[in-house]
Design an enzyme around this catalytic site. Structure first.
Site, mmCIF file in Angstrom:
data_model
loop_
_atom_site.group_PDB
_atom_site.id
_atom_site.type_symbol
_atom_site.label_atom_id
_atom_site.label_comp_id
_atom_site.label_asym_id
_atom_site.label_seq_id
_atom_site.Cartn_x
_atom_site.Cartn_y
_atom_site.Cartn_z
ATOM 1 N N ASP A 1 0.841 -1.191 0.000
ATOM 2 C CA ASP A 1 0.000 0.000 0.000
ATOM 3 C C ASP A 1 0.876 1.241 0.000
ATOM 4 O O ASP A 1 0.952 1.944 0.996
ATOM 5 C CB ASP A 1 -0.826 -0.100 1.301
ATOM 6 N N GLY B 1 -2.514 1.743 -11.120
ATOM 7 C CA GLY B 1 -3.346 2.938 -11.227
ATOM 8 C C GLY B 1 -2.771 3.987 -10.299
ATOM 9 O O GLY B 1 -2.548 3.724 -9.120
ATOM 10 N N SER C 1 -11.250 8.415 -6.703
ATOM 11 C CA SER C 1 -12.204 9.515 -6.568
ATOM 12 C C SER C 1 -11.771 10.534 -5.514
ATOM 13 O O SER C 1 -12.161 11.693 -5.592
ATOM 14 C CB SER C 1 -13.576 8.956 -6.196
ATOM 15 N N CYS D 1 -8.463 11.059 -4.779
ATOM 16 C CA CYS D 1 -7.039 11.351 -4.984
ATOM 17 C C CYS D 1 -6.855 12.799 -5.393
ATOM 18 O O CYS D 1 -7.567 13.285 -6.273
ATOM 19 C CB CYS D 1 -6.476 10.521 -6.137
ATOM 20 N N ASP E 1 -6.856 -0.449 -10.014
ATOM 21 C CA ASP E 1 -7.206 0.241 -8.769
ATOM 22 C C ASP E 1 -7.444 1.739 -8.955
ATOM 23 O O ASP E 1 -6.515 2.479 -9.281
ATOM 24 C CB ASP E 1 -6.060 0.010 -7.766
ATOM 25 N N GLY F 1 -12.811 1.808 -3.948
ATOM 26 C CA GLY F 1 -13.043 2.397 -2.638
ATOM 27 C C GLY F 1 -14.417 3.043 -2.583
ATOM 28 O O GLY F 1 -15.275 2.655 -1.804
ATOM 29 N N ARG G 1 -12.631 9.169 2.784
ATOM 30 C CA ARG G 1 -11.450 10.031 2.664
ATOM 31 C C ARG G 1 -10.263 9.269 2.082
ATOM 32 O O ARG G 1 -10.132 8.049 2.261
ATOM 33 C CB ARG G 1 -11.072 10.601 4.033
ATOM 34 N N MET H 1 -6.440 8.036 1.773
ATOM 35 C CA MET H 1 -5.514 7.613 2.828
ATOM 36 C C MET H 1 -4.333 8.574 2.946
ATOM 37 O O MET H 1 -3.560 8.496 3.890
ATOM 38 C CB MET H 1 -5.045 6.179 2.575
ATOM 39 N N ARG I 1 2.889 4.045 16.024
ATOM 40 C CA ARG I 1 4.005 4.957 16.294
ATOM 41 C C ARG I 1 5.225 4.623 15.444
ATOM 42 O O ARG I 1 6.189 5.367 15.404
ATOM 43 C CB ARG I 1 4.337 4.973 17.782
ATOM 44 N N GLU J 1 -2.197 14.264 -0.268
ATOM 45 C CA GLU J 1 -2.502 13.892 -1.653
ATOM 46 C C GLU J 1 -3.872 13.241 -1.744
ATOM 47 O O GLU J 1 -4.117 12.395 -2.600
ATOM 48 C CB GLU J 1 -1.424 12.961 -2.214
HETATM 49 P P1 XMP Z 1 -11.865 4.994 -5.882
HETATM 50 O O1 XMP Z 1 -11.973 5.757 -7.145
HETATM 51 O O2 XMP Z 1 -12.361 3.584 -5.996
HETATM 52 O O3 XMP Z 1 -10.275 4.911 -5.598
HETATM 53 O O4 XMP Z 1 -12.489 5.721 -4.732
HETATM 54 C C1 XMP Z 1 -9.730 4.190 -4.523
HETATM 55 C C2 XMP Z 1 -8.222 4.123 -4.640
HETATM 56 O O5 XMP Z 1 -7.639 5.420 -4.511
HETATM 57 C C3 XMP Z 1 -6.305 5.299 -4.008
HETATM 58 N N1 XMP Z 1 -6.153 6.217 -2.867
HETATM 59 C C4 XMP Z 1 -5.543 7.407 -2.923
HETATM 60 N N2 XMP Z 1 -4.880 8.021 -3.938
HETATM 61 N N3 XMP Z 1 -4.486 9.884 -2.520
HETATM 62 C C5 XMP Z 1 -4.333 9.269 -3.723
HETATM 63 O O6 XMP Z 1 -3.722 9.843 -4.626
HETATM 64 C C6 XMP Z 1 -5.112 9.337 -1.460
HETATM 65 O O7 XMP Z 1 -5.244 9.925 -0.394
HETATM 66 C C7 XMP Z 1 -5.662 8.020 -1.669
HETATM 67 N N4 XMP Z 1 -6.335 7.159 -0.854
HETATM 68 C C8 XMP Z 1 -6.605 6.069 -1.625
HETATM 69 C C9 XMP Z 1 -6.110 3.855 -3.621
HETATM 70 O O8 XMP Z 1 -5.356 3.241 -4.633
HETATM 71 C C10 XMP Z 1 -7.533 3.321 -3.553
HETATM 72 O O9 XMP Z 1 -7.615 1.939 -3.742
#
Ligand code: XMP
Length: 429
Positions: free
Chosen positions: A197, A248, A253, A255, A292, A315, A340, A342, A356, A366
């Site tokens: 991840d 990917g 959505s 990102c 992804d 997600g 949100r 990650m 920690r 991001e």
């Molecule tokens: P969807 O479009 O299904 O995407 O909501 C989920 C995927 O987005 C990635 N992901 C992130 N990418 N900033 C990013 O650029 C983030 O904060 C973030 N959080 C998740 C991840 O690959 C996930 O499976």
């Protein structure tokens, strides 16, 4: 000045070219694979995100033939606990909505439904589905939706639960490639797939860590995220034995990488790039590609599969469901669930508070934080994607995912044409 690498295709840039369908859509086999050793009846995987996948969603998805990946925004002990809960859960979809025979007295059926904490049962015999028993007091739309989803799943793909060699539900768990202790503990707890991840795996340090990780554990490791052909080639050269590729960059959505850092490989393009690398090595079809980010509907998922993926990770499609990890919230009389990224501020703060040993590698956010409408059970999402994928692969002239790789075709539409292939010129209710 560096040259421009070329053009990257997104889901909206292409359509599926209709081909001669060998079978009726209901007979299309949509099964896929998340890793070398882990087949899926329904090729859907939930993202390891703290508003999406905890043990509840993971157990439901495995019962329905898909897979959940437990997020890592928690201590090792907590994540191990989540994996153990999935492993200890009943490995049957009939635990979600019990199966009732038409002869069963109502009171007996009611007791059995209540015993598993359900609000409905489906009445079923050899001839098929007879109807639904909805318990008084149960949330009618949630439970009617679950019962309908089970009916749809059985009338279409007849999913097998995703289980391990001992018959327990299968579960994935997210890891950092640098966190060997976490990976070992998760393997010991029974995690079936470890999903790396990191936002940009194509990084010298991360690849060295991945190499150690793959050597250290015997469970399947899916490596990501990757976007380019070179990224995939370097990963496979460095870390032999990787059991899947998560691809990917910045299509998700939530990102904001594409905005903040200006970097992206849209998911469809990332799949095409990964496929080209795997074909060069004679490994396409052996090492699964997991597409992804950015999938909004079964059509997007089908495009990813036709392009060369073996499974699709999402997600947002799961974030609004009852079983997603975040609690419901009410805003202005409507029900939502938080969702949100990650790498959003909130998720990063939660990570450093929970673990920690995790340390920031970047100072910048991001990802964004928001809300998505509540949409009932995730079973309905699985059912919608299972039947939608059957229809889409049928259009592509394929009766299975490998056939879709061989025979399916995607064609570009012009930016103007994109409007025409969506519902248009009507008021949508
Ligand atoms: P969807 O479009 O299904 O995407 O909501 C989920 C995927 O987005 C990635 N992901 C992130 N990418 N900033 C990013 O650029 C983030 O904060 C973030 N959080 C998740 C991840 O690959 C996930 O499976």
């Amino acid at each position: 000045m560096a040259g421009v690498a070329g053009e990257f295709l997104t889901f909206d840039d292409v359509v599926i070219v209709p081909g001669l369908a060998p079978v009726e859509p209901g007979l299309v086999d949509v099964s896929g694979r998340v890793s070398v050793g882990r087949p899926l009846s329904v090729p859907l995987v939930s993202s390891p995100m703290d508003t999406v996948t905890g043990w509840r969603l993971a157990a439901l998805l495995a019962r329905a033939g898909a897979l959940g990946v437990i997020h890592r925004n928690m201590s090792v002990e907590e994540q191990v606990g989540e994996v153990r809960r999935v492993k200890g859960a009943v490995p049957s979809i009939w635990f979600e909505v019990p199966k009732i025979s038409p002869e069963e007295p109502f009171l007996m059926a009611k007791l059995r439904i209540e015993e598993v904490g359900a609000g409905a049962g489906v009445v079923l015999d050899r001839g098929g589905f007879h109807g639904v028993i909805l318990l008084p007091g149960a949330d009618a739309s949630l439970w009617a939706g679950k019962a309908e989803a089970v009916r749809l799943l059985f009338e279409t793909v007849k999913p097998m639960p995703t289980i391990d060699e001992e018959g327990r539900l299968a579960v994935g768990a997210a890891v950092s490639p640098f966190d060997i202790r976490r990976a070992r503990e998760l393997e010991r707890a029974g995690a079936d797939v470890l999903v790396v991840d990191v936002a940009h795996l194509h990084n010298a340090n991360a690849l060295s860590a991945l190499r150690r990780l793959v050597k250290d554990v015997s469970v399947d490791v899916v490596a990501g995220n990757l976007g380019t052909r070179e990224g995939v080639l370097d990963t496979l050269a460095k870390a032999e034995g990787v059991a899947g590729l998560r691809v990917g960059i910045s299509s998700g959505s939530i990102c904001s990488t594409g905005e903040v850092a200006g970097a992206a490989v849209p998911t469809l393009q990332a799949v095409l790039n990964a496929r080209s690398a795997l074909e060069e090595l004679g490994l396409h079809g052996r090492v699964p590609i997991v597409a992804d980010g950015g999938v909004r509907n079964p059509g997007d998922a089908a495009k990813a599969l036709i392009a060369g993926a073996s499974a699709v990770m999402g997600g947002r499609i799961f974030a609004g469901t009852e079983e997603a990890a975040a609690p419901k919230v009410r805003v202005g009389g409507r029900v939502y669930k938080p969702y949100r990224g990650m790498a959003s501020r909130g998720a990063m703060e939660a990570r450093y508070a929970a673990d920690r040993y995790s340390k920031p590698s970047k100072a910048i956010e991001e990802g964004v934080e928001g809300l998505v409408p509540y949409r009932g059970s995730a079973l309905a999402v699985v059912a919608e994607y299972a039947s939608g994928l059957q229809a889409a692969l049928g259009y592509a002239g394929a009766s299975s995912v490998p056939e879709a790789w061989a025979r399916g075709r995607l064609a570009r539409v012009t930016p103007v044409g994109v409007r025409e292939v969506r519902p248009h010129d009507v008021v949508l209710g």
